[in-house]
Design a protein around this motif. Sequence first.
Motif, mmCIF file in Angstrom:
data_model
loop_
_atom_site.group_PDB
_atom_site.id
_atom_site.type_symbol
_atom_site.label_atom_id
_atom_site.label_comp_id
_atom_site.label_asym_id
_atom_site.label_seq_id
_atom_site.Cartn_x
_atom_site.Cartn_y
_atom_site.Cartn_z
ATOM 1 N N GLU A 209 0.827 -1.192 0.000
ATOM 2 C CA GLU A 209 0.000 0.000 0.000
ATOM 3 C C GLU A 209 0.872 1.257 0.000
ATOM 4 O O GLU A 209 1.846 1.340 0.750
ATOM 5 C CB GLU A 209 -0.926 -0.004 1.210
ATOM 6 C CG GLU A 209 -1.972 -1.108 1.150
ATOM 7 C CD GLU A 209 -2.871 -0.975 -0.081
ATOM 8 O OE1 GLU A 209 -3.615 0.016 -0.172
ATOM 9 O OE2 GLU A 209 -2.819 -1.878 -0.947
ATOM 10 N N ASN A 210 0.515 2.220 -0.834
ATOM 11 C CA ASN A 210 1.262 3.466 -0.946
ATOM 12 C C ASN A 210 0.819 4.520 0.060
ATOM 13 O O ASN A 210 1.248 5.673 -0.014
ATOM 14 C CB ASN A 210 1.129 4.027 -2.367
ATOM 15 C CG ASN A 210 1.855 3.172 -3.384
ATOM 16 O OD1 ASN A 210 2.966 2.719 -3.130
ATOM 17 N ND2 ASN A 210 1.228 2.935 -4.513
ATOM 18 N N LYS A 211 -0.014 4.119 0.980
ATOM 19 C CA LYS A 211 -0.489 5.000 2.046
ATOM 20 C C LYS A 211 -0.795 4.140 3.262
ATOM 21 O O LYS A 211 -0.862 2.904 3.157
ATOM 22 C CB LYS A 211 -1.730 5.771 1.596
ATOM 23 C CG LYS A 211 -2.890 4.875 1.194
ATOM 24 C CD LYS A 211 -4.064 5.697 0.677
ATOM 25 C CE LYS A 211 -5.217 4.775 0.272
ATOM 26 N NZ LYS A 211 -6.370 5.559 -0.245
ATOM 27 N N PRO A 212 -0.996 4.739 4.414
ATOM 28 C CA PRO A 212 -1.290 3.936 5.607
ATOM 29 C C PRO A 212 -2.570 3.116 5.442
ATOM 30 O O PRO A 212 -3.512 3.537 4.762
ATOM 31 C CB PRO A 212 -1.450 4.988 6.707
ATOM 32 C CG PRO A 212 -0.676 6.169 6.223
ATOM 33 C CD PRO A 212 -0.842 6.173 4.739
ATOM 34 N N VAL A 213 -2.585 1.955 6.089
ATOM 35 C CA VAL A 213 -3.792 1.119 6.081
ATOM 36 C C VAL A 213 -4.664 1.393 7.304
ATOM 37 O O VAL A 213 -5.864 1.088 7.295
ATOM 38 C CB VAL A 213 -3.443 -0.379 5.983
ATOM 39 C CG1 VAL A 213 -2.765 -0.678 4.659
ATOM 40 C CG2 VAL A 213 -2.566 -0.832 7.151
ATOM 41 N N GLY A 217 -8.804 9.182 11.640
ATOM 42 C CA GLY A 217 -10.110 9.413 11.040
ATOM 43 C C GLY A 217 -10.776 8.166 10.514
ATOM 44 O O GLY A 217 -11.977 8.172 10.225
ATOM 45 N N MET A 218 -10.039 7.069 10.364
ATOM 46 C CA MET A 218 -10.641 5.817 9.923
ATOM 47 C C MET A 218 -11.466 5.211 11.051
ATOM 48 O O MET A 218 -11.270 5.520 12.232
ATOM 49 C CB MET A 218 -9.557 4.827 9.472
ATOM 50 C CG MET A 218 -8.862 5.218 8.193
ATOM 51 S SD MET A 218 -7.645 3.952 7.687
ATOM 52 C CE MET A 218 -7.083 4.642 6.128
ATOM 53 N N SER A 219 -12.382 4.345 10.694
ATOM 54 C CA SER A 219 -13.240 3.691 11.679
ATOM 55 C C SER A 219 -12.394 2.978 12.729
ATOM 56 O O SER A 219 -11.443 2.266 12.398
ATOM 57 C CB SER A 219 -14.140 2.674 10.975
ATOM 58 O OG SER A 219 -14.939 1.969 11.909
ATOM 59 N N ALA A 272 -5.394 -7.487 5.337
ATOM 60 C CA ALA A 272 -4.317 -6.698 5.947
ATOM 61 C C ALA A 272 -4.312 -5.250 5.461
ATOM 62 O O ALA A 272 -3.353 -4.515 5.697
ATOM 63 C CB ALA A 272 -2.948 -7.341 5.711
ATOM 64 N N ILE A 273 -5.388 -4.827 4.813
ATOM 65 C CA ILE A 273 -5.511 -3.451 4.324
ATOM 66 C C ILE A 273 -6.671 -2.736 5.006
ATOM 67 O O ILE A 273 -6.523 -1.628 5.505
ATOM 68 C CB ILE A 273 -5.703 -3.424 2.787
ATOM 69 C CG1 ILE A 273 -4.490 -4.061 2.086
ATOM 70 C CG2 ILE A 273 -5.910 -1.993 2.290
ATOM 71 C CD1 ILE A 273 -4.679 -4.267 0.604
ATOM 72 N N PRO A 538 0.632 6.385 11.982
ATOM 73 C CA PRO A 538 -0.177 5.387 11.284
ATOM 74 C C PRO A 538 0.484 4.012 11.186
ATOM 75 O O PRO A 538 1.621 3.789 11.617
ATOM 76 C CB PRO A 538 -0.360 6.000 9.894
ATOM 77 C CG PRO A 538 0.153 7.397 9.987
ATOM 78 C CD PRO A 538 1.176 7.374 11.074
ATOM 79 N N THR A 539 -0.258 3.095 10.552
ATOM 80 C CA THR A 539 0.183 1.721 10.304
ATOM 81 C C THR A 539 0.163 1.465 8.801
ATOM 82 O O THR A 539 -0.765 1.882 8.108
ATOM 83 C CB THR A 539 -0.743 0.721 11.018
ATOM 84 O OG1 THR A 539 -0.642 0.922 12.430
ATOM 85 C CG2 THR A 539 -0.377 -0.717 10.701
#
Length: 559
Positions: A209-213, A217-219, A272-273, A538-539
Amino acid sequence: MFSKNTKYNFKVKTVFLLMFLVCFQFSVIAQNPTWKPASFEVVNKYKTFKTTQYAHVFSGSKHNIVRLAPDLQGLTGVELPLDQYKKGSNAPLQLKFKENVQVLIGVFQEKENPEYLQFNNSAKAKLILENGITITGLPPVNVYAISYSKGTQTINPGKGLFAVLGVVKENQQLTFRNAELPDGKLWNPTFIIEGFSDEKPLFEIIGGENKPVVDEGMSGTGGIQGGFEGGRVVKVGDTYHMFPTERAGEKGVDYYYDRVKTKIGHWTSKDAIHWKRESTIYQASGTYAITEDDNPMNDRRAAIWSYMPVFNEKANKWYGYYLAYTVSKTIEPNHSFGRIWRCESTVEGIDGIGGPYKDMGIIMEPGLDSEPWEGRQGVASFFPYKVGDKYFGFYSGAYPFNSWADYPKKTGKGWSVALAESNSLEGPWSRIKDGSNPIKTMHPFFVENPIVSQLPNGLYIAFFDGGPDGWGHHLPNMMAYSLSKDGKNWSEARYLPIETKVDKWWDIMRTPLCLIPEGNDVYTIVYNAIDLKRRFHPTGMVKVKLNKEVMESRLKELK
């Protein structure tokens, strides 16, 4: 319709706009010059390298580029044999050019040291970059341009070590400037980066992934002020289970408190995303200590970190191992006197991973068995793994004492790991006292949060945080791994530059949480990292592919 004055004003504004854009474009070009490479052929058997961050510059050595002026990016350099050039026993480099060129030579600025080329600016050699590149473990580098004619030429500006960093066209305009890059001796010792050294890499980074998973702000991230750090991910059936340390903190309270008031969360995912938060396993009190020493008057569960779930087949249930700290408000490190707790799921079977869990007691803590290297922070992490009929457990220390006379406040710097042993996952666990602790073969002063698994040929592999290039530390800033044939003796670390295949959204790489086999020699790694512009950590996720040929050769190399 425009009036005459309106049309005139419009034309004037248009001209000024065009002039501005031209000036802006020229400014951008001036600030980001692109040097045009010239092709060449190496006549003798020296290898070439691409002049980029992480490139290993000399054959038979671990010295690599950690900083470089953008002008040099992407040029082609030549790997010179380091020891031979230092001793003056080298065969001079010969290059063949199809046109007139300028060869860019890196000269190490350590005066009167015969091991390095002693080079003064002259009509033949033009200084173009002062402090133009940083190479680990070596002095500051000035970059000179030397002109050579078309044909086969001997590149021999003098006796001693120098670096060939690239070849550009003769008509390339090279203007002097000071790039102000730091001294390479700040990075010591040097380190091996997968895919950039002379050896073949064990893992190919194939993407991710090119950004955090998991990001702010994510659930599920509500109430988590500071993001994530450490823990473990395991896969049960088709479901990933993540147990991160959630740097919860409090709204309206300074970000420093994020590291104090923490939670252990349980998250699940099918790929895993995309992750869903399931529950809170543990929550720290967030209470600061009232004394400076390791005193039972202090709250010894003020901060909780590094939850490691391990399935015990014999007991048919999940065990959890986690770290509880006393927290000082004024003494570095604020996380002090770590204790390792063991807990058990109250639900039997492999599907009982979500708990709830009950505490079974402390298995390791500061005491008469501790050693000064464990420092004020130790015991700072724990991970158990099986070797034959027994168990080893990585435990760690940080902010070491030179001697017990330094206790409790006079600490040094260093993040080390060691091994404990036990006949069962329940314990008792004993620090190994045969002189092998702490383990320095992986890295002499920074190994943090190792997680152990086994490769298909039986090799043990420990993935860990390789240390930041930030906060005043000059470390690799990459996740790392070490190999062991017997589970006790560990090899020198190799570091994974995952940003070569995924967009680098972080400034500081932190902890890998797993190495999960997915079939066809592909593995999933979930990791934590830090964007310094943000409070929330982030992760991320990346995929790597195992090279079985390299795996077998590494097995033969290990004692």
